[in-house]
Design a protein around this motif. Structure first.
Motif, mmCIF file in Angstrom:
data_model
loop_
_atom_site.group_PDB
_atom_site.id
_atom_site.type_symbol
_atom_site.label_atom_id
_atom_site.label_comp_id
_atom_site.label_asym_id
_atom_site.label_seq_id
_atom_site.Cartn_x
_atom_site.Cartn_y
_atom_site.Cartn_z
ATOM 1 N N GLN A 1 0.832 -1.201 0.000
ATOM 2 C CA GLN A 1 0.000 0.000 0.000
ATOM 3 C C GLN A 1 0.869 1.254 0.000
ATOM 4 O OE1 GLN A 1 -3.277 0.320 -0.338
ATOM 5 N NE2 GLN A 1 -3.082 2.562 -0.269
ATOM 6 N N ALA A 2 1.945 1.237 0.778
ATOM 7 C CA ALA A 2 2.848 2.387 0.829
ATOM 8 C C ALA A 2 3.511 2.619 -0.531
ATOM 9 C CB ALA A 2 3.914 2.162 1.902
ATOM 10 N N ILE A 3 3.860 1.537 -1.233
ATOM 11 C CA ILE A 3 4.469 1.671 -2.559
ATOM 12 C C ILE A 3 3.458 2.220 -3.556
ATOM 13 C CG2 ILE A 3 5.443 0.358 -4.490
ATOM 14 C CD1 ILE A 3 6.670 -1.532 -2.397
ATOM 15 N N THR A 4 2.203 1.801 -3.435
ATOM 16 C CA THR A 4 1.152 2.323 -4.313
ATOM 17 C C THR A 4 0.999 3.823 -4.124
ATOM 18 O OG1 THR A 4 -0.045 0.220 -4.288
ATOM 19 C CG2 THR A 4 -1.304 2.188 -4.868
ATOM 20 N N GLU A 5 1.090 4.272 -2.886
ATOM 21 C CA GLU A 5 0.920 5.697 -2.591
ATOM 22 C C GLU A 5 2.140 6.519 -2.971
ATOM 23 O OE1 GLU A 5 -0.014 5.703 1.545
ATOM 24 O OE2 GLU A 5 -2.022 4.833 1.262
ATOM 25 N N ASP A 6 3.330 5.911 -2.925
ATOM 26 C CA ASP A 6 4.554 6.626 -3.283
ATOM 27 C C ASP A 6 5.558 5.607 -3.802
ATOM 28 O OD1 ASP A 6 6.829 8.127 -3.557
ATOM 29 O OD2 ASP A 6 6.897 8.850 -1.482
ATOM 30 N N ALA A 7 5.711 5.527 -5.120
ATOM 31 C CA ALA A 7 6.565 4.516 -5.747
ATOM 32 C C ALA A 7 8.025 4.641 -5.326
ATOM 33 C CB ALA A 7 6.459 4.619 -7.266
ATOM 34 N N ARG B 1 10.363 -13.566 0.073
ATOM 35 C CA ARG B 1 9.716 -12.567 0.917
ATOM 36 C C ARG B 1 9.790 -11.184 0.277
ATOM 37 N NH1 ARG B 1 12.159 -15.639 5.273
ATOM 38 N NH2 ARG B 1 10.500 -16.602 6.524
ATOM 39 N N MET B 2 10.946 -10.856 -0.277
ATOM 40 C CA MET B 2 11.090 -9.555 -0.919
ATOM 41 C C MET B 2 10.122 -9.426 -2.086
ATOM 42 S SD MET B 2 13.451 -7.651 0.605
ATOM 43 C CE MET B 2 14.325 -6.601 -0.574
ATOM 44 N N GLU B 3 9.972 -10.486 -2.853
ATOM 45 C CA GLU B 3 9.061 -10.452 -3.981
ATOM 46 C C GLU B 3 7.616 -10.279 -3.508
ATOM 47 O OE1 GLU B 3 9.941 -14.081 -5.984
ATOM 48 O OE2 GLU B 3 11.656 -13.246 -7.097
ATOM 49 N N ARG B 4 7.250 -10.909 -2.412
ATOM 50 C CA ARG B 4 5.900 -10.732 -1.867
ATOM 51 C C ARG B 4 5.646 -9.286 -1.479
ATOM 52 N NH1 ARG B 4 3.344 -14.280 2.587
ATOM 53 N NH2 ARG B 4 1.574 -13.064 1.782
ATOM 54 N N LEU B 5 6.695 -8.632 -1.001
ATOM 55 C CA LEU B 5 6.561 -7.230 -0.598
ATOM 56 C C LEU B 5 6.510 -6.284 -1.800
ATOM 57 C CD1 LEU B 5 9.124 -7.131 2.351
ATOM 58 C CD2 LEU B 5 6.629 -6.982 2.547
ATOM 59 N N GLY B 6 6.840 -6.821 -2.982
ATOM 60 C CA GLY B 6 6.911 -5.977 -4.161
ATOM 61 C C GLY B 6 8.237 -5.283 -4.303
ATOM 62 N N LEU B 7 9.279 -5.890 -3.703
ATOM 63 C CA LEU B 7 10.609 -5.291 -3.713
ATOM 64 C C LEU B 7 11.591 -6.207 -4.431
ATOM 65 C CD1 LEU B 7 10.752 -4.239 0.062
ATOM 66 C CD2 LEU B 7 10.120 -2.799 -1.888
ATOM 67 N N SER B 8 12.596 -5.618 -5.047
ATOM 68 C CA SER B 8 13.620 -6.410 -5.723
ATOM 69 C C SER B 8 14.669 -6.825 -4.705
ATOM 70 C CB SER B 8 14.267 -5.616 -6.859
ATOM 71 O OG SER B 8 14.884 -4.439 -6.356
ATOM 72 N N ALA B 9 15.078 -8.096 -4.789
ATOM 73 C CA ALA B 9 16.076 -8.609 -3.843
ATOM 74 C C ALA B 9 17.487 -8.351 -4.344
ATOM 75 C CB ALA B 9 15.853 -10.097 -3.635
#
Length: 237
Positions: free
Chosen positions: A160-166, A229-237
């Protein structure tokens, strides 16, 4: 033969707590895990104060409460084994505190990623060790480490935080990469600094411990789970 089959064959299912060396190893394992849970509780309690909304504060506080319940279970089991919980935890204070000192979060999102990613690596490490203990001890370790919704909350909040501010994604991805190195270093310290605990992982031939090749595969698995886990968060490992 698969890695999983190899791990099962190397387990020692009939280890007896009347064996003083094995009992010392179990006390070390539960002591390390207990202090990790205690520090996780205090860290999450502080992080809840940084959360931006009452809903987020409440959710993080509930995660902290879960860590405290887990700590109590481990403390009770240590007492049942005739061990002093404070003495059992003491050898691991320096390593765990050093990890938390080096990974102080700057805001609530970093704290949440740390709880999910950083603490997750430590928990995976203890799950690996649980493959080499008696069934009762293994059941306790797995129960303490069971996900009670922590993952879903972390994933939802970070996405949600990434959606609000990439721009958040880049900062948290760098943070996650730092956490993995620190967490694996902590796991290695905990695993080798105590002879009894190290003996669970690398024992004498026929003892049920892992060989060096299996230890290498274990740390590969820890890294792979971190990437998931990083991928689930929407983050690159």
């Amino acid at each position: 033969m698969s890695d999983a089959e190899g791990r099962v064959q190397r387990r020692q299912p009939d280890r007896d707590l009347s064996d003083s060396a094995y009992r010392a190893a179990v006390v070390d394992l539960l002591g390390a895990l207990a202090y990790g849970e205690l520090r996780a509780f205090s860290q999450l309690a502080r992080d809840s104060e940084l959360a931006p909304t009452l809903g987020h504060k409440s959710a993080i506080a509930l995660l902290a409460a879960h860590e405290l319940r887990s700590f109590r279970l481990l403390r009770e089991r240590l007492a049942d084994l005739g061990a002093d919980p404070q003495e059992a935890m003491q050898p691991f204070v320096e390593a765990v505190d050093a990890f938390h000192t080096r990974t102080t979060a700057n805001d609530w999102l970093e704290g949440l990623v740390k709880a999910y990613v950083g603490d997750g690596i430590a928990q995976d490490f203890y799950r690996e060790i649980a493959n080499y203990v008696d069934e009762d001890t293994k059941a306790l370790v797995l129960a303490v480490l069971e996900d009670q919704g922590q993952a879903d909350f972390a994933v939802s909040a970070v996405r949600q935080a990434i959606t609000e501010d990439a721009r958040v994604a880049g900062r948290l991805a760098l943070w996650g990469r730092r956490l993995v190195g620190e967490a694996i270093t902590q796991a290695q310290r905990v695993g080798v600094e105590r002879d009894a605990l190290a003996g669970l992982l690398v024992g004498a031939p026929g003892s049920g411990g892992a060989d060096l090749a299996e230890l290498g595969r274990m740390f590969v698995r820890l890294t792979d789970k971190h990437t998931e886990r990083m991928e689930r968060l929407g983050l690159s490992a």
